[in-house]
Design a protein around this motif. Structure first.
Motif, PDB file in Angstrom:
ATOM      1  N   ASP A   1       0.817  -1.213   0.000  1.00  0.00           N
ATOM      2  CA  ASP A   1       0.000   0.000   0.000  1.00  0.00           C
ATOM      3  C   ASP A   1       0.855   1.270   0.000  1.00  0.00           C
ATOM      4  OD1 ASP A   1      -2.430   1.342  -0.109  1.00  0.00           O
ATOM      5  OD2 ASP A   1      -2.572   1.549   2.070  1.00  0.00           O
ATOM      6  N   ILE A   2       1.932   1.234  -0.775  1.00  0.00           N
ATOM      7  CA  ILE A   2       2.781   2.425  -0.899  1.00  0.00           C
ATOM      8  C   ILE A   2       2.900   2.853  -2.363  1.00  0.00           C
ATOM      9  CG2 ILE A   2       4.120   1.968   1.201  1.00  0.00           C
ATOM     10  CD1 ILE A   2       6.354   0.835  -0.585  1.00  0.00           C
ATOM     11  N   LEU A   3       2.038   2.298  -3.230  1.00  0.00           N
ATOM     12  CA  LEU A   3       2.100   2.663  -4.639  1.00  0.00           C
ATOM     13  C   LEU A   3       1.345   3.982  -4.836  1.00  0.00           C
ATOM     14  CD1 LEU A   3       3.271   1.687  -7.300  1.00  0.00           C
ATOM     15  CD2 LEU A   3       1.101   0.530  -7.779  1.00  0.00           C
ATOM     16  N   LYS A   4       1.947   5.030  -4.363  1.00  0.00           N
ATOM     17  CA  LYS A   4       1.375   6.372  -4.448  1.00  0.00           C
ATOM     18  C   LYS A   4       2.496   7.380  -4.246  1.00  0.00           C
ATOM     19  CE  LYS A   4      -0.239   5.200   0.176  1.00  0.00           C
ATOM     20  NZ  LYS A   4      -1.441   4.907   0.975  1.00  0.00           N
ATOM     21  N   GLY A   5       2.210   8.648  -4.499  1.00  0.00           N
ATOM     22  CA  GLY A   5       3.212   9.680  -4.319  1.00  0.00           C
ATOM     23  C   GLY A   5       4.437   9.454  -5.175  1.00  0.00           C
ATOM     24  N   ASP A   6       5.621   9.659  -4.573  1.00  0.00           N
ATOM     25  CA  ASP A   6       6.866   9.554  -5.330  1.00  0.00           C
ATOM     26  C   ASP A   6       7.154   8.125  -5.776  1.00  0.00           C
ATOM     27  OD1 ASP A   6       7.272   8.726  -2.725  1.00  0.00           O
ATOM     28  OD2 ASP A   6       9.334   9.449  -2.633  1.00  0.00           O
ATOM     29  N   VAL A   7       6.612   7.131  -5.061  1.00  0.00           N
ATOM     30  CA  VAL A   7       6.806   5.746  -5.489  1.00  0.00           C
ATOM     31  C   VAL A   7       6.066   5.505  -6.800  1.00  0.00           C
ATOM     32  CG1 VAL A   7       6.436   3.320  -4.913  1.00  0.00           C
ATOM     33  CG2 VAL A   7       7.115   4.930  -3.128  1.00  0.00           C
ATOM     34  N   LYS A   8       4.822   5.929  -6.866  1.00  0.00           N
ATOM     35  CA  LYS A   8       4.041   5.751  -8.088  1.00  0.00           C
ATOM     36  C   LYS A   8       4.628   6.578  -9.228  1.00  0.00           C
ATOM     37  CE  LYS A   8      -0.694   5.677  -9.832  1.00  0.00           C
ATOM     38  NZ  LYS A   8      -2.131   5.851  -9.489  1.00  0.00           N
ATOM     39  N   ALA A   9       5.138   7.773  -8.889  1.00  0.00           N
ATOM     40  CA  ALA A   9       5.721   8.646  -9.913  1.00  0.00           C
ATOM     41  C   ALA A   9       6.952   8.024 -10.562  1.00  0.00           C
ATOM     42  CB  ALA A   9       6.072   9.991  -9.288  1.00  0.00           C
ATOM     43  N   ALA A  10       7.590   7.069  -9.873  1.00  0.00           N
ATOM     44  CA  ALA A  10       8.784   6.416 -10.421  1.00  0.00           C
ATOM     45  C   ALA A  10       8.446   5.416 -11.516  1.00  0.00           C
ATOM     46  CB  ALA A  10       9.558   5.733  -9.302  1.00  0.00           C
ATOM     47  N   MET A  11       7.159   5.060 -11.647  1.00  0.00           N
ATOM     48  CA  MET A  11       6.743   4.073 -12.647  1.00  0.00           C
ATOM     49  C   MET A  11       6.798   4.665 -14.052  1.00  0.00           C
ATOM     50  SD  MET A  11       3.384   2.479 -10.713  1.00  0.00           S
ATOM     51  CE  MET A  11       2.864   1.594 -12.181  1.00  0.00           C
ATOM     52  N   THR A  12       7.211   3.836 -15.002  1.00  0.00           N
ATOM     53  CA  THR A  12       7.181   4.229 -16.412  1.00  0.00           C
ATOM     54  C   THR A  12       6.031   3.558 -17.144  1.00  0.00           C
ATOM     55  OG1 THR A  12       8.732   2.442 -16.946  1.00  0.00           O
ATOM     56  CG2 THR A  12       9.674   4.633 -16.502  1.00  0.00           C
ATOM     57  N   GLY A  13       5.449   2.524 -16.508  1.00  0.00           N
ATOM     58  CA  GLY A  13       4.309   1.830 -17.104  1.00  0.00           C
ATOM     59  C   GLY A  13       3.141   1.869 -16.158  1.00  0.00           C
ATOM     60  N   THR A  14       2.238   0.940 -16.317  1.00  0.00           N
ATOM     61  CA  THR A  14       1.047   0.859 -15.473  1.00  0.00           C
ATOM     62  C   THR A  14       1.146  -0.353 -14.547  1.00  0.00           C
ATOM     63  OG1 THR A  14      -0.140  -0.540 -17.043  1.00  0.00           O
ATOM     64  CG2 THR A  14      -0.326   1.867 -17.324  1.00  0.00           C
ATOM     65  N   LEU A  15       0.245  -0.406 -13.578  1.00  0.00           N
ATOM     66  CA  LEU A  15       0.185  -1.574 -12.700  1.00  0.00           C
ATOM     67  C   LEU A  15      -0.151  -2.821 -13.513  1.00  0.00           C
ATOM     68  CD1 LEU A  15       0.177  -2.857  -9.884  1.00  0.00           C
ATOM     69  CD2 LEU A  15      -2.222  -2.173  -9.653  1.00  0.00           C
ATOM     70  N   LYS A  16      -1.014  -2.673 -14.510  1.00  0.00           N
ATOM     71  CA  LYS A  16      -1.375  -3.822 -15.340  1.00  0.00           C
ATOM     72  C   LYS A  16      -0.182  -4.328 -16.138  1.00  0.00           C
ATOM     73  CE  LYS A  16      -4.375  -6.693 -17.226  1.00  0.00           C
ATOM     74  NZ  LYS A  16      -3.538  -7.389 -18.217  1.00  0.00           N
ATOM     75  N   SER A  17       0.616  -3.424 -16.675  1.00  0.00           N
ATOM     76  CA  SER A  17       1.785  -3.871 -17.435  1.00  0.00           C
ATOM     77  C   SER A  17       2.810  -4.532 -16.517  1.00  0.00           C
ATOM     78  CB  SER A  17       2.416  -2.695 -18.183  1.00  0.00           C
ATOM     79  OG  SER A  17       2.956  -1.731 -17.289  1.00  0.00           O
ATOM     80  N   ALA A  18       2.906  -4.035 -15.266  1.00  0.00           N
ATOM     81  CA  ALA A  18       3.817  -4.656 -14.296  1.00  0.00           C
ATOM     82  C   ALA A  18       3.338  -6.061 -13.953  1.00  0.00           C
ATOM     83  CB  ALA A  18       3.912  -3.805 -13.044  1.00  0.00           C
ATOM     84  N   PHE A  19       2.021  -6.207 -13.722  1.00  0.00           N
ATOM     85  CA  PHE A  19       1.473  -7.531 -13.448  1.00  0.00           C
ATOM     86  C   PHE A  19       1.735  -8.472 -14.611  1.00  0.00           C
ATOM     87  CE2 PHE A  19      -1.960 -10.618 -13.972  1.00  0.00           C
ATOM     88  CZ  PHE A  19      -1.826 -11.331 -12.792  1.00  0.00           C
ATOM     89  N   ASP A  20       1.513  -7.994 -15.835  1.00  0.00           N
ATOM     90  CA  ASP A  20       1.747  -8.836 -17.010  1.00  0.00           C
ATOM     91  C   ASP A  20       3.206  -9.253 -17.095  1.00  0.00           C
ATOM     92  OD1 ASP A  20      -0.908  -8.695 -17.705  1.00  0.00           O
ATOM     93  OD2 ASP A  20      -0.638  -7.074 -19.161  1.00  0.00           O
TER      94      ASP A  20
END
Length: 440
Positions: free
Chosen positions: A88-107
């Motif tokens: 439950d930390i996928l927000k703020g600066d952690v989420k901003a570090a993503m280049t893709g989506t949660l779905k692409s990460a799951f895939d």
């Protein structure tokens, strides 16, 4: 794992998730730290798990877990994205570090899992198990909720089992406990959980789960299987299993005959590991002379050592101080220990407290309380309480002398095979008129 992780990271994972000896955990964590120093993306996920959930017996540090997760995401780790969602930390600066989506990460993690990587299989199982798939992607209508939950439970179980087939211990834990207890939409089926445990016993290091397996076999009254796992664990020096086996020999149940020698042998196996229940039961063997010469001093040592770790150790220590078994008689100490047990609402020998109150031993004299405690203990089945009540009426301690009542109490004590009861009764005889009186 060799297709996805460096040798360093694989060695760390092997020590943390594929073997159960805690002695190997520190080295496993060091391997993870080394892989992190080498900026290996997925290493950040696994080290973050250690700080986030205490894997490897690491002290939890949520700030550190967040820092590691963020850096892993920056380096492109899909596992870190799923881990952030789970923490439950996928927000703020952690989420901003993503280049893709949660779905692409799951895939991405799913592709690793389908390629046979066990830790990715475990991560996919967790995504289904804890409802992340449900909450993030599916969001079913109310009427479809139960069906979706069941389908996700089946997917979680499938991936946990695939991971466990390759030796992943936490994946086995989730698969076994899901079916054993019926959680998160999984149908409860203890027999199936046991069948599964047997099937993977040569593939997963199950040492931490032997005791759970034994308990399940005991619940379904498959005692031969329970004893088989007890014996297996005892041979491997697993304390819980050795204690379970020792208790079976003490009680003569689960299909084994009473054998105090074997009981002591197994309790000693557990005691050598420092396990409190093993040490305590070794003490019981010395106290009662089970499989050894009676030795109150050794028994006292064992009870004293496990005083704060085994719930029955204080009860036995009270007996030792009261009767002077293995230690000098100390009524005050016995009373202090009983008073502590009373304050904690724990079991204590009422007959001994009753005696102390009756005669003012280690506490102020309170014959009314003493009599009440002795009567309560006697009604609960204490032969010793009946003996003390007999003495009370015999010697007129806090009550009027009452020979018939004294005889009655001694008779009840004799029925309980209490030591000294028969001798006490021999001091009385009946007159021609059927009244009890003392022998001349």
């Amino acid at each position: 794992m060799e297709h996805f992780y460096s040798l360093t990271l694989r060695e760390g994972l092997r020590r943390l998730y594929f073997q159960a000896d805690p002695a190997g955990f520190p080295e496993g964590v060091r391997f993870l730290e080394q892989a992190v120093e080498n900026e290996e993306p997925h290493a950040f996920y696994f080290l973050a798990r250690c700080y986030g959930w205490g894997d490897g017996n690491v002290k939890e540090d949520n700030r550190k877990a967040k820092e590691l997760t963020k850096r892993g995401i920056e380096l492109g780790s899909d596992l870190c994205v799923l881990g952030a969602d789970r923490m439950d930390i996928l927000k703020g600066d952690v989420k901003a570090a993503m280049t893709g989506t949660l779905k692409s990460a799951f895939d991405g993690v799913l592709a690793m899992a389908e390629a046979g990587e066990p830790m990715a299989q475990y991560a996919v199982g967790l995504f289904y198990f804890w409802g992340d798939m449900f909450l993030n992607f599916q969001k079913p209508l109310k009427e479809d909720f139960a069906k979706c939950e069941k389908e996700n439970a089946e997917q979680a179980l499938k991936w946990f089992r695939r991971s466990a087939e390759q030796g992943c211990i936490p994946a086995f834990r989730n698969a076994f406990n899901s079916v054993r207890n019926g959680v998160n939409g999984v149908t409860k089926d203890p027999a199936e959980a046991l069948r599964y445990a047997e099937a993977v016993s040569g593939k997963v290091d199950l040492r931490d789960y032997y005791h759970s397996i034994i308990l399940e076999y005991q619940k379904v009254k498959r005692f031969d299987d329970a004893i088989r796992w007890c014996e297996k664990g005892a041979r491997e020096g697993i304390a819980d299993c050795a204690v379970d086996l020792g208790l079976a020999y003490v009680r003569g149940d689960q299909g084994v005959a009473v054998d105090y020698g074997k009981a002591l042998e197994n309790f000693n196996i557990a005691a050598r590991t420092g396990e409190a229940y093993g040490i305590f039961n070794v003490g019981r063997c010395y106290y009662f002379g089970w499989g050894c010469a009676q030795d109150y001093h050794e028994a006292f040592r064992c009870f004293e050592k496990t005083y704060s770790e085994h719930p029955s150790a204080p009860w036995f220590l009270v007996q030792c101080y009261f009767w002077g078994r293995g230690v000098e008689t100390d009524y005050k100490k016995a009373v202090e220990m009983m008073q502590k047990l009373i304050r904690e609402d724990k079991n204590y020998p009422k007959e001994l407290m009753g005696y102390c109150c009756l005669y003012g031993k280690g506490i102020y004299t309170d014959t009314a309380r003493g009599k009440q405690l002795l009567e309560e203990a006697a009604l609960a089945g204490s032969g010793q309480a009946w003996m003390f009540l007999g003495e009370m009426y015999d010697q007129a301690v806090g009550v009027a002398e009452d020979i018939p009542m004294a005889v009655y109490c001694y008779q009840k004590a004799a029925e309980k095979k209490e030591e000294g009861a028969s001798q006490a009764l021999s001091r009385y005889k009946k007159t021609l008129f059927g009244k009890w009186k003392r022998q001349a």
